[in-house]
Scaffold this active site. Structure first.
Site, mmCIF file in Angstrom:
data_model
loop_
_atom_site.group_PDB
_atom_site.id
_atom_site.type_symbol
_atom_site.label_atom_id
_atom_site.label_comp_id
_atom_site.label_asym_id
_atom_site.label_seq_id
_atom_site.Cartn_x
_atom_site.Cartn_y
_atom_site.Cartn_z
ATOM 1 N N SER A 1 0.821 -1.205 0.000
ATOM 2 C CA SER A 1 0.000 0.000 0.000
ATOM 3 C C SER A 1 0.863 1.267 0.000
ATOM 4 O O SER A 1 1.715 1.425 -0.873
ATOM 5 C CB SER A 1 -0.945 -0.048 1.206
ATOM 6 O OG SER A 1 -1.904 0.964 1.142
ATOM 7 N N HIS B 1 -2.608 -1.321 -4.725
ATOM 8 C CA HIS B 1 -4.072 -1.197 -4.812
ATOM 9 C C HIS B 1 -4.467 0.272 -4.777
ATOM 10 O O HIS B 1 -3.679 1.126 -4.377
ATOM 11 C CB HIS B 1 -4.756 -1.971 -3.680
ATOM 12 C CG HIS B 1 -4.447 -1.453 -2.302
ATOM 13 N ND1 HIS B 1 -4.958 -0.273 -1.813
ATOM 14 C CD2 HIS B 1 -3.677 -1.963 -1.315
ATOM 15 C CE1 HIS B 1 -4.520 -0.075 -0.585
ATOM 16 N NE2 HIS B 1 -3.734 -1.086 -0.266
#
Length: 238
Positions: A122, A145
């Protein structure tokens, strides 16, 4: 204090107060001011959740950005520190805090390297690519993501645009500090065929290097060798 530790404290060049402060830094912040090797390398760890303006639950391991910021300033200003090694094993966390730390690491004028162990997920990805050279061990993974948000979200165009702008900032930073193209990074972000009930892509160490996200496969020895050669002004890193 054990006998072995007592002997260390009595050894010339090992000030007991300095050792105590070192132990406190490691315990509280996961940081070591400077190693005693051939060159003075500051070791900084980014572990668990990157904590921003909101406190994480007490049962979570965290990296507090308000602790790391002054450390990075001190690294830049201290003439005795010759290089920076950032070791990451993080699930991600606060986007703005992560980007702030990544910008500071990228702004360090001294030789710097990152090493991803376990995970660099992330918002940990911008941190992983922020140094002059990035390393990842083969067993580590990195999850790419889109920006996520917990809590109440207003379903208005302004909110959607805010998320888009935040995501653009992340993509721009990652593409600007690694060899991956912005289009490819965005494609990995929006992949719907890999994660269950989510979108994104999980890359192992070798895949992260193949995609150009991370510079090299390597371990601690490789990262230190790179820093030593950078400090000594050498160009051969074999």
């Amino acid at each position: 204090m054990s006998k072995s530790n007592a002997k260390k404290s009595e050894t010339p060049g090992h000030d007991p107060e300095e050792l105590r402060l070192q132990q406190e830094l490691i315990t509280e912040n996961g940081m070591l001011t400077a190693t005693k090797g051939r060159h003075a390398i500051h070791c900084m760890t980014v572990i668990g959740t990157i904590e921003g303006h909101s406190l994480a639950p007490d049962n979570q391991k965290t990296t507090k950005y308000e602790h790391v910021i002054p450390q990075l300033v001190d690294i830049e200003e201290d003439p005795e520190i010759e290089g920076l090694l950032v070791i990451l094993n993080t699930v991600g966390g606060d986007v703005e805090a992560g980007l702030a730390l990544a910008e500071l690491i990228a702004g360090i004028s001294k030789p710097s390297a990152t090493l991803v162990l376990g995970g660099g997920h992330s918002i940990g990805i911008p941190l992983a690519v922020a140094a002059r050279h990035s390393f990842i061990v083969p067993t580590a993974t990195m999850t790419v993501h889109p920006v996520r948000h917990s809590g109440m979200v207003l379903g208005v165009p302004q909110t959607m645009r805010y998320f888009e702008q935040m995501q653009e900032r992340i993509v721009r930073f990652v593409a600007g500090h690694s060899a991956i193209k912005a289009e490819r990074f965005t494609e990995l972000m929006h992949n719907t065929g890999e994660l269950v009930m989510d979108m994104g892509t999980v890359l192992n160490g070798e895949q992260a290097v193949q995609e150009g996200l991370i510079d090299s496969l390597g371990n601690l020895k490789d990262a230190l060798r790179y820093l030593y050669r950078e400090i000594e002004g050498k160009t051969d890193f074999s």
